[in-house]
Design a protein around this motif. Structure first.
Motif, short mmCIF file in Angstrom:
data_model
loop_
_atom_site.label_atom_id
_atom_site.label_comp_id
_atom_site.label_asym_id
_atom_site.label_seq_id
_atom_site.Cartn_x
_atom_site.Cartn_y
_atom_site.Cartn_z
N MET A 1 0.85 -1.20 0.00
CA MET A 1 0.00 0.00 0.00
C MET A 1 0.88 1.25 0.00
SD MET A 1 -2.75 1.30 2.87
CE MET A 1 -3.80 -0.15 2.70
N ASN A 2 0.77 2.07 -1.03
CA ASN A 2 1.54 3.30 -1.11
C ASN A 2 0.85 4.42 -0.34
OD1 ASN A 2 3.63 2.35 -2.76
ND2 ASN A 2 2.48 2.75 -4.64
N ILE A 3 1.56 4.97 0.63
CA ILE A 3 1.03 6.08 1.42
C ILE A 3 2.00 7.24 1.33
CG2 ILE A 3 0.36 6.90 3.72
CD1 ILE A 3 -0.50 4.08 4.41
N LEU A 4 1.52 8.36 0.82
CA LEU A 4 2.32 9.58 0.73
C LEU A 4 2.00 10.44 1.94
CD1 LEU A 4 4.20 11.53 -0.87
CD2 LEU A 4 2.11 12.44 -1.93
N VAL A 5 3.03 10.83 2.66
CA VAL A 5 2.85 11.65 3.86
C VAL A 5 3.33 13.07 3.58
CG1 VAL A 5 3.54 11.99 6.26
CG2 VAL A 5 3.06 9.69 5.41
N ILE A 6 2.48 14.02 3.92
CA ILE A 6 2.80 15.44 3.76
C ILE A 6 2.82 16.08 5.13
CG2 ILE A 6 1.98 17.64 2.83
CD1 ILE A 6 0.70 16.04 0.54
N ASN A 7 3.95 16.67 5.48
CA ASN A 7 4.13 17.30 6.78
C ASN A 7 4.54 18.75 6.56
OD1 ASN A 7 4.94 18.20 9.30
ND2 ASN A 7 6.25 16.45 9.75
N SER A 8 3.58 19.63 6.59
CA SER A 8 3.85 21.03 6.29
C SER A 8 4.02 21.84 7.56
CB SER A 8 2.71 21.62 5.44
OG SER A 8 1.45 21.35 6.02
N GLY A 9 5.20 22.45 7.71
CA GLY A 9 5.46 23.35 8.81
C GLY A 9 5.26 24.78 8.38
N SER A 10 5.58 25.72 9.26
CA SER A 10 5.32 27.12 8.95
C SER A 10 6.18 27.64 7.80
CB SER A 10 5.53 27.98 10.19
OG SER A 10 6.79 27.75 10.76
N PRO A 85 -1.13 9.27 -10.49
CA PRO A 85 -1.69 9.55 -9.16
C PRO A 85 -2.45 8.37 -8.57
CG PRO A 85 -2.04 11.42 -10.62
CD PRO A 85 -1.52 10.30 -11.47
N ASP A 86 -2.97 7.50 -9.43
CA ASP A 86 -3.75 6.35 -8.94
C ASP A 86 -2.90 5.35 -8.17
OD1 ASP A 86 -6.03 7.42 -10.03
OD2 ASP A 86 -5.88 6.27 -11.90
N ASP A 87 -1.57 5.47 -8.27
CA ASP A 87 -0.69 4.55 -7.53
C ASP A 87 -0.68 4.84 -6.03
OD1 ASP A 87 -0.01 3.29 -9.88
OD2 ASP A 87 1.86 4.41 -10.15
N ILE A 88 -1.19 5.99 -5.64
CA ILE A 88 -1.21 6.37 -4.22
C ILE A 88 -2.55 5.97 -3.60
CG2 ILE A 88 -1.06 8.29 -2.58
CD1 ILE A 88 1.55 7.70 -4.04
N ALA A 89 -2.48 5.10 -2.59
CA ALA A 89 -3.70 4.65 -1.91
C ALA A 89 -4.21 5.67 -0.91
CB ALA A 89 -3.45 3.31 -1.20
N ALA A 90 -3.29 6.36 -0.25
CA ALA A 90 -3.69 7.34 0.76
C ALA A 90 -2.65 8.44 0.86
CB ALA A 90 -3.86 6.67 2.12
N PRO A 142 -7.10 12.20 -6.78
CA PRO A 142 -8.56 12.14 -6.54
C PRO A 142 -9.05 10.77 -6.07
CG PRO A 142 -8.08 12.20 -8.89
CD PRO A 142 -6.78 12.49 -8.20
N SER A 143 -8.31 9.69 -6.36
CA SER A 143 -8.77 8.36 -5.94
C SER A 143 -8.19 7.93 -4.60
CB SER A 143 -8.41 7.33 -7.02
OG SER A 143 -7.02 7.24 -7.20
#
Length: 399
Positions: A1-10, A85-90, A142-143
């Motif tokens: 399962m591919n999960i992309l994590v985005i951690n945005s700081g200030s 983009p469909d390769d990303i599950a979450a 989008p998916s």
């Protein structure tokens, strides 16, 4: 399962792509100095134990611009890691403030987005940025499931004497005014790493997260029992642009005698203070450069910064009734050897004694930098908020 994590700081945007349940990322990267001269993205792809690094130095106007540049790196070129983009599950999003609405990872829908927007005023440097990154990710993937992991969740274990303010109870019940604590994913991750290193589940640990935003936590037996950030991420330590603790009388004075509006006060304390207000830059590296040039304001900024951390160490030693370890983490905590030294200086009464040679040898792995006879371990532990977020997303989707 591919999960992309985005951690945005200030002023930064970190990201990692995980093929869960593997702890090793497929790729990782960091966009820094967002909105500041010298913006850059460092993007690393990991293939069979080798790192393939791309560095991009184009100006990053804002977090939306940064995320779009990052997504281009993920999908285009020799080291593209996804075909579409469909390769990303979450997509897992770090969201700073969850109020009392969220105590764990949550699938994002319109109701969740509305709650995040309602909390903009409590985390003005972060929740709007987090929200914008959610919107951009929704368009780009989008998916994929969009999942929020809240900084405040780990600190839900605070006892009432730590999270309540000494104001009438109605303000807590009707408006939710209380201490929430922040940087929860980081404090949770590094404290668990420290407990494993010490092999001591019943432990007393002070975690010190020093980046553009700064916070500390008192952690007893793996649970947060006090946190330096409070109702919003403004209180506590001195930060890049935030003042940290300040006497409320200063606010009343500026309103009455200098004609400040609430908007001006918010900008002053959130965006114009801290290292920037005292030393001339929000970036610790710039402050160090100014110090080397003999700048007295930079010197004072560093002294104030270290002094405030020392005060909290003393307070949390009392709250915990002793300390087994203090943990430095995040950008400044992991990379600024001089700041670690300044913080630990003259704390021998607490059993804290640093080995200066070990302090200089930290290279990115967990390391004890205390003297052999120090009663308290001094640990430098690289935080991995992204893996912690990915893990929580994975567990949520498995249910």
């Amino acid at each position: 399962m591919n999960i992309l994590v985005i951690n945005s700081g200030s002023s930064s945007l970190k990201y990692q792509l995980f093929q869960m349940p593997s702890k090793s990322p497929v790729c990782s990267g960091l966009a820094e100095r967002i909105g500041i001269d010298g913006s850059f993205i460092k993007h690393t792809v990991y293939i069979k134990g080798e790192k393939h690094i791309t560095e991009q130095t184009s100006f990053i106007a804002n977090h939306s611009d940064g995320l779009k540049q990052i997504l281009q790196l993920l999908t285009v070129g020799e080291f593209a890691v996804i075909a579409s983009p469909d390769d990303i599950a979450a997509v897992g999003h770090r969201v700073v403030h969850g109020g009392e609405h969220f105590s764990g990872a949550t699938v994002i829908d319109n109701e969740v987005k509305a709650q995040i927007k309602k909390l903009f005023s409590l985390a003005p440097l972060h929740n709007p940025v987090n929200y914008k990154c959610i919107e951009v990710a929704e368009e780009t993937f989008p998916s994929a499931k969009q999942i929020a992991v809240f900084d405040t969740a780990f600190h839900q274990s605070l006892p009432a004497e730590a999270y309540r303010y000494a104001i009438p109870e109605s303000y807590y019940k009707e408006h939710g005014i209380r201490v929430y604590g922040f940087h929860g994913t980081s404090h949770k991750y590094v404290s668990e790493q420290a407990i494993a290193y010490l092999n001591k589940p019943e432990s007393k640990i002070i975690t010190i997260h020093l980046g553009n935003g700064c916070s500390m936590a008192a952690i007893k037996n793996g649970k947060s029992i006090d946190a330096s950030m409070g109702f919003g991420p403004l209180s506590g330590l001195i930060m890049g642009t935030r003042s940290g603790d300040i006497d409320p009388s200063v606010i009343f004075h500026l309103m009455e005698h200098a004609g400040f509006t609430l908007e001006q006060l918010g900008a002053l304390l959130n965006k114009q203070s801290g290292l920037l207000g005292v030393g001339g830059s929000s970036d610790m590296r710039d402050i160090r450069k100014l110090l080397g040039e003999g700048n007295d304001s930079a010197k004072l900024a560093l002294e104030l910064y270290a002094y405030r951390i020392k005060k909290f160490i003393g307070a949390y030693a009392a709250v915990l009734n002793g300390i087994d370890a203090i943990v430095f983490t995040a950008g400044v905590g992991e990379n600024d050897t001089a700041m670690r030294q300044a913080v630990c200086k003259d704390l021998s009464y607490l059993g804290i004694s640093m080995d200066d040679d070990k302090n200089l040898k930290y290279k990115g792995e967990i390391l004890a930098i205390n003297e052999p006879d120090s009663r308290v371990k001094i640990l430098v532990i690289p935080t991995n908020e992204e893996y912690e977020i990915s893990s929580q997303c994975f567990e949520l989707l498995k249910v």
